[in-house]
Design a protein around this motif. Structure first.
Motif, PDB file in Angstrom:
ATOM      1  N   LEU A  40       0.833  -1.206   0.000  1.00  0.00           N
ATOM      2  CA  LEU A  40       0.000   0.000   0.000  1.00  0.00           C
ATOM      3  C   LEU A  40       0.868   1.257   0.000  1.00  0.00           C
ATOM      4  CD1 LEU A  40      -2.891   1.118   0.152  1.00  0.00           C
ATOM      5  CD2 LEU A  40      -2.745   0.936   2.649  1.00  0.00           C
ATOM      6  N   LEU A  41       1.973   1.224   0.737  1.00  0.00           N
ATOM      7  CA  LEU A  41       2.902   2.356   0.746  1.00  0.00           C
ATOM      8  C   LEU A  41       3.427   2.643  -0.654  1.00  0.00           C
ATOM      9  CD1 LEU A  41       4.739   4.271   2.645  1.00  0.00           C
ATOM     10  CD2 LEU A  41       6.466   2.502   2.319  1.00  0.00           C
ATOM     11  N   TRP A  42       3.861   1.590  -1.375  1.00  0.00           N
ATOM     12  CA  TRP A  42       4.426   1.797  -2.712  1.00  0.00           C
ATOM     13  C   TRP A  42       3.338   2.154  -3.729  1.00  0.00           C
ATOM     14  CZ3 TRP A  42       8.709   3.099  -1.317  1.00  0.00           C
ATOM     15  CH2 TRP A  42       9.516   2.367  -0.463  1.00  0.00           C
ATOM     16  N   HIS A  43       2.131   1.662  -3.524  1.00  0.00           N
ATOM     17  CA  HIS A  43       1.010   2.078  -4.379  1.00  0.00           C
ATOM     18  C   HIS A  43       0.800   3.586  -4.271  1.00  0.00           C
ATOM     19  CE1 HIS A  43      -2.831   2.235  -6.358  1.00  0.00           C
ATOM     20  NE2 HIS A  43      -3.561   2.260  -5.256  1.00  0.00           N
ATOM     21  N   ASN A  44       1.017   4.132  -3.082  1.00  0.00           N
ATOM     22  CA  ASN A  44       0.861   5.569  -2.896  1.00  0.00           C
ATOM     23  C   ASN A  44       2.092   6.337  -3.378  1.00  0.00           C
ATOM     24  OD1 ASN A  44      -0.754   7.743  -1.962  1.00  0.00           O
ATOM     25  ND2 ASN A  44       0.453   7.887  -0.097  1.00  0.00           N
ATOM     26  N   ALA A  47       2.106   6.478  -7.342  1.00  0.00           N
ATOM     27  CA  ALA A  47       0.652   6.553  -7.475  1.00  0.00           C
ATOM     28  C   ALA A  47       0.211   6.450  -8.932  1.00  0.00           C
ATOM     29  CB  ALA A  47       0.146   7.851  -6.860  1.00  0.00           C
ATOM     30  N   THR A  48      -0.591   5.442  -9.206  1.00  0.00           N
ATOM     31  CA  THR A  48      -1.089   5.155 -10.561  1.00  0.00           C
ATOM     32  C   THR A  48      -2.576   4.885 -10.461  1.00  0.00           C
ATOM     33  OG1 THR A  48       1.031   4.096 -11.087  1.00  0.00           O
ATOM     34  CG2 THR A  48      -0.804   3.676 -12.591  1.00  0.00           C
ATOM     35  N   SER A  49      -3.374   5.542 -11.280  1.00  0.00           N
ATOM     36  CA  SER A  49      -4.820   5.382 -11.206  1.00  0.00           C
ATOM     37  C   SER A  49      -5.364   4.648 -12.429  1.00  0.00           C
ATOM     38  CB  SER A  49      -5.506   6.741 -11.091  1.00  0.00           C
ATOM     39  OG  SER A  49      -6.912   6.600 -11.161  1.00  0.00           O
ATOM     40  N   ASP A  79     -15.550  -0.737  -0.740  1.00  0.00           N
ATOM     41  CA  ASP A  79     -16.418   0.410  -0.999  1.00  0.00           C
ATOM     42  C   ASP A  79     -16.423   1.369   0.183  1.00  0.00           C
ATOM     43  OD1 ASP A  79     -18.525   1.762  -2.639  1.00  0.00           O
ATOM     44  OD2 ASP A  79     -19.738   1.293  -0.876  1.00  0.00           O
ATOM     45  N   TRP A  80     -16.415   0.825   1.410  1.00  0.00           N
ATOM     46  CA  TRP A  80     -16.336   1.687   2.583  1.00  0.00           C
ATOM     47  C   TRP A  80     -15.039   2.499   2.569  1.00  0.00           C
ATOM     48  CZ3 TRP A  80     -19.582   3.658   5.811  1.00  0.00           C
ATOM     49  CH2 TRP A  80     -20.767   2.996   6.155  1.00  0.00           C
ATOM     50  N   SER A  81     -13.927   1.863   2.241  1.00  0.00           N
ATOM     51  CA  SER A  81     -12.658   2.580   2.184  1.00  0.00           C
ATOM     52  C   SER A  81     -12.722   3.728   1.183  1.00  0.00           C
ATOM     53  CB  SER A  81     -11.519   1.618   1.825  1.00  0.00           C
ATOM     54  OG  SER A  81     -10.296   2.309   1.701  1.00  0.00           O
ATOM     55  N   ALA A  82     -13.323   3.455   0.029  1.00  0.00           N
ATOM     56  CA  ALA A  82     -13.456   4.504  -0.989  1.00  0.00           C
ATOM     57  C   ALA A  82     -14.318   5.653  -0.472  1.00  0.00           C
ATOM     58  CB  ALA A  82     -14.050   3.915  -2.260  1.00  0.00           C
ATOM     59  N   ARG A  83     -15.417   5.320   0.201  1.00  0.00           N
ATOM     60  CA  ARG A  83     -16.299   6.365   0.731  1.00  0.00           C
ATOM     61  C   ARG A  83     -15.603   7.211   1.791  1.00  0.00           C
ATOM     62  NH1 ARG A  83     -21.886   3.805   2.487  1.00  0.00           N
ATOM     63  NH2 ARG A  83     -20.994   1.735   2.174  1.00  0.00           N
ATOM     64  N   LEU A  84     -14.650   6.603   2.492  1.00  0.00           N
ATOM     65  CA  LEU A  84     -13.920   7.330   3.522  1.00  0.00           C
ATOM     66  C   LEU A  84     -12.714   8.075   2.967  1.00  0.00           C
ATOM     67  CD1 LEU A  84     -14.036   4.756   6.467  1.00  0.00           C
ATOM     68  CD2 LEU A  84     -15.570   6.664   5.997  1.00  0.00           C
ATOM     69  N   GLY A  85     -12.463   7.962   1.647  1.00  0.00           N
ATOM     70  CA  GLY A  85     -11.430   8.789   1.025  1.00  0.00           C
ATOM     71  C   GLY A  85     -10.252   8.070   0.416  1.00  0.00           C
ATOM     72  N   LEU A  94      -8.933   2.288  -3.534  1.00  0.00           N
ATOM     73  CA  LEU A  94      -7.796   1.495  -3.998  1.00  0.00           C
ATOM     74  C   LEU A  94      -7.743   1.446  -5.520  1.00  0.00           C
ATOM     75  CD1 LEU A  94      -8.006  -1.476  -1.464  1.00  0.00           C
ATOM     76  CD2 LEU A  94      -6.355   0.422  -1.458  1.00  0.00           C
ATOM     77  N   PHE A  95      -6.539   1.574  -6.058  1.00  0.00           N
ATOM     78  CA  PHE A  95      -6.257   1.614  -7.498  1.00  0.00           C
ATOM     79  C   PHE A  95      -6.724   2.911  -8.154  1.00  0.00           C
ATOM     80  CE2 PHE A  95      -6.577  -2.968  -6.508  1.00  0.00           C
ATOM     81  CZ  PHE A  95      -5.305  -3.356  -6.858  1.00  0.00           C
TER      82      PHE A  95
END
Length: 467
Positions: free
Chosen positions: A119-123, A126-128, A345-351, A354-355
């Motif tokens: 997760l650290l390296w994903h940030n 950062a690639t969307s 989905d909860w993680s996305a709603r909280l800001g 992922l990806f």
């Protein structure tokens, strides 16, 4: 996989990074065991906490670093199942399924530290998928981050910058001789290695020329010689007929890259004002001496007095993914498991979607996670978790049964204390306890419903937003 041979050298006397040895001021207690698992993973079950409390810091930290911190809840054939889920997600063209696959790994992987580093390296890189629009490419990038999460940074950097998803994201296919595109060169220097202040616009322009010819063909990285500018370039004061590989070598060896890497690692393991610039400089020096070995730097950090110091306890704001995944682990809500689709989905709603990081700089983290809207969302998630169905489980959290199983009573005071121990490592204060108890209503009405409310209140309280 991390091995002892990857560790950086034992710090010299007087170093900021002296090894943690419990004493009267910094005892090995439940608070520090919970701290270890929340910073270097996604929380832990009660049995894991009690095991580590009994075994002491050395054995406990060894397990975390070796990817063996979890016990008893790893599904049989985990990696096979993970591969099947990832294959199906990529084939489905449904981003929600790819997010759910990664949440599955966070919940069940035997190596939670590896997932935190992924997760650290994903940030960091950062690639969307919003622009890449290729789930298979995003999946492969994610697996590259995981595979090289503890490797020398030069290996990770090369793999990341030649990754098809990142190349597409930063317009590398448009960068060719005579028509340089500066996007990849700029982010490579500004975000991935040196940082602002260590290069100028001419360096970006010349670095773009060095990277000409790097492209994606049939989903694979290709260096096309006919598109590469072979002329002389001057980058960071050095002149030569530099290629993309030459550029990466220069950036890897630059002292600013070690400092940026040290700061990035410390952002994961330390809270606000818990680490000094001098300590970061010492970590950067050790990294330079040891080939930018990520696994060794992580081991040095997690074994240190600084990591377990009082100033670093409950001082780092919990990101959305941690906030969502951690309580599932802490309350052992894995039989039956929640819906990983719903958790993502909860993680996305909280800001934190992922990806889909918001831009090339990734998620800023820290206090930016705590807006009025996100705090309301966190309280809603806490209520959904306690209720069960809101996270895709058929039943609510049975906090009373957990407390009773773990040798605690069924009264409100015992329940509040036990939930706080699982989530926070200890109750913040007697006043905090009394405020939670008062919010639960009359003791005469105490039962499973009020116990569930206690879980929701504690998870949404200010103290639970800090790890």
């Amino acid at each position: 996989m991390f091995t002892e041979s990857n560790e950086l050298a034992t710090p010299e006397r007087g170093s900021a990074w002296t090894r943690y040895i419990p004493d009267a001021n910094t005892p090995w207690n439940l608070t520090r065991v919970v701290h270890l698992h929340r910073r270097a993973g996604f929380a832990a079950s009660w049995n894991e906490l009690q095991r580590d409390l009994k075994d002491g810091p050395e054995a406990s930290i060894d397990r975390v670093l070796a990817g063996k911190a979890r016990s008893g809840e790893i599904p049989e054939g985990f990696e096979t199942t993970s591969t099947l889920l990832a294959d199906a997600a990529a084939a489905s063209n449904d981003p929600a399924r790819l997010k759910a696959w990664w949440v599955f790994r966070m919940l069940f992987s035997p190596d939670p530290l590896g997932e935190r580093l992924t997760l650290l390296w994903h940030n960091h890189f950062a690639t969307s998928n919003l622009k890449v629009d290729n789930l298979e490419a995003m999946r492969r990038q994610n697996e590259t981050f995981r595979r090289l999460a503890r490797a020398p940074f030069g290996e990770l950097l090369t793999a990341a910058v030649q990754d098809p998803a990142l190349l597409t994201w930063l317009d590398a296919p448009a960068n060719r001789k005579g028509h340089p595109n500066e996007n990849l060169a700029r982010e490579l220097m500004e975000l991935f290695t040196l940082g602002i202040g260590h290069f100028g616009e001419p360096d970006v322009q010349e670095a773009a020329r060095a990277l000409t010819g790097w492209t994606v063909n049939e989903g694979q990285f290709r260096a096309v010689a006919t598109r590469h500018d072979e002329g002389e370039k001057t980058i960071l004061g050095r002149a030569g007929r530099w290629s993309g590989d030459d550029l990466i070598g220069q950036l890897r060896e630059h002292p600013a890259t070690a400092e940026r890497l040290a700061r990035r690692l410390c952002s994961l393991f330390f809270g606000e004002r818990a680490i000094t610039d001098d300590a970061i400089a010492q970590l950067a020096a050790s990294l330079r001496q040891h080939n930018l070995e990520i696994g060794g730097a992580v081991a040095l950090i997690v074994r240190s007095n600084l990591f377990f110091a009082a100033a670093n306890l409950r001082s780092r704001i919990v990101g959305p993914v941690e906030f969502v995944v951690g309580p599932i682990r802490a309350f052992e809500l894995l039989e039956p498991p929640p819906s990983t689709l719903v958790l993502a989905d909860w993680s996305a709603r909280l800001g934190q979607d992922l990806f889909y990081p918001p831009n090339v700089g990734g998620w800023p983290g820290g206090r930016s996670w705590l807006t009025t809207r996100s705090l309301i969302g966190r309280a809603n998630f806490a209520a959904a978790l306690a209720e069960g169905r809101g996270i895709g489980r058929p039943e609510p959290v049975n906090a009373l049964a957990l407390a009773e199983r773990d040798g605690r009573g069924r009264g409100p005071d015992e329940l509040i204390a036990h939930v706080a121990e699982r989530l926070l490592g200890a109750e913040p204060s007697a006043k905090w306890h009394d405020q939670i108890a008062a919010s639960l209503g009359p003791r005469s009405a105490w039962g499973p419903e009020q116990a569930g409310r206690a879980v929701a209140l504690i998870l949404s309280c200010p103290e639970a937003q800090l790890a």
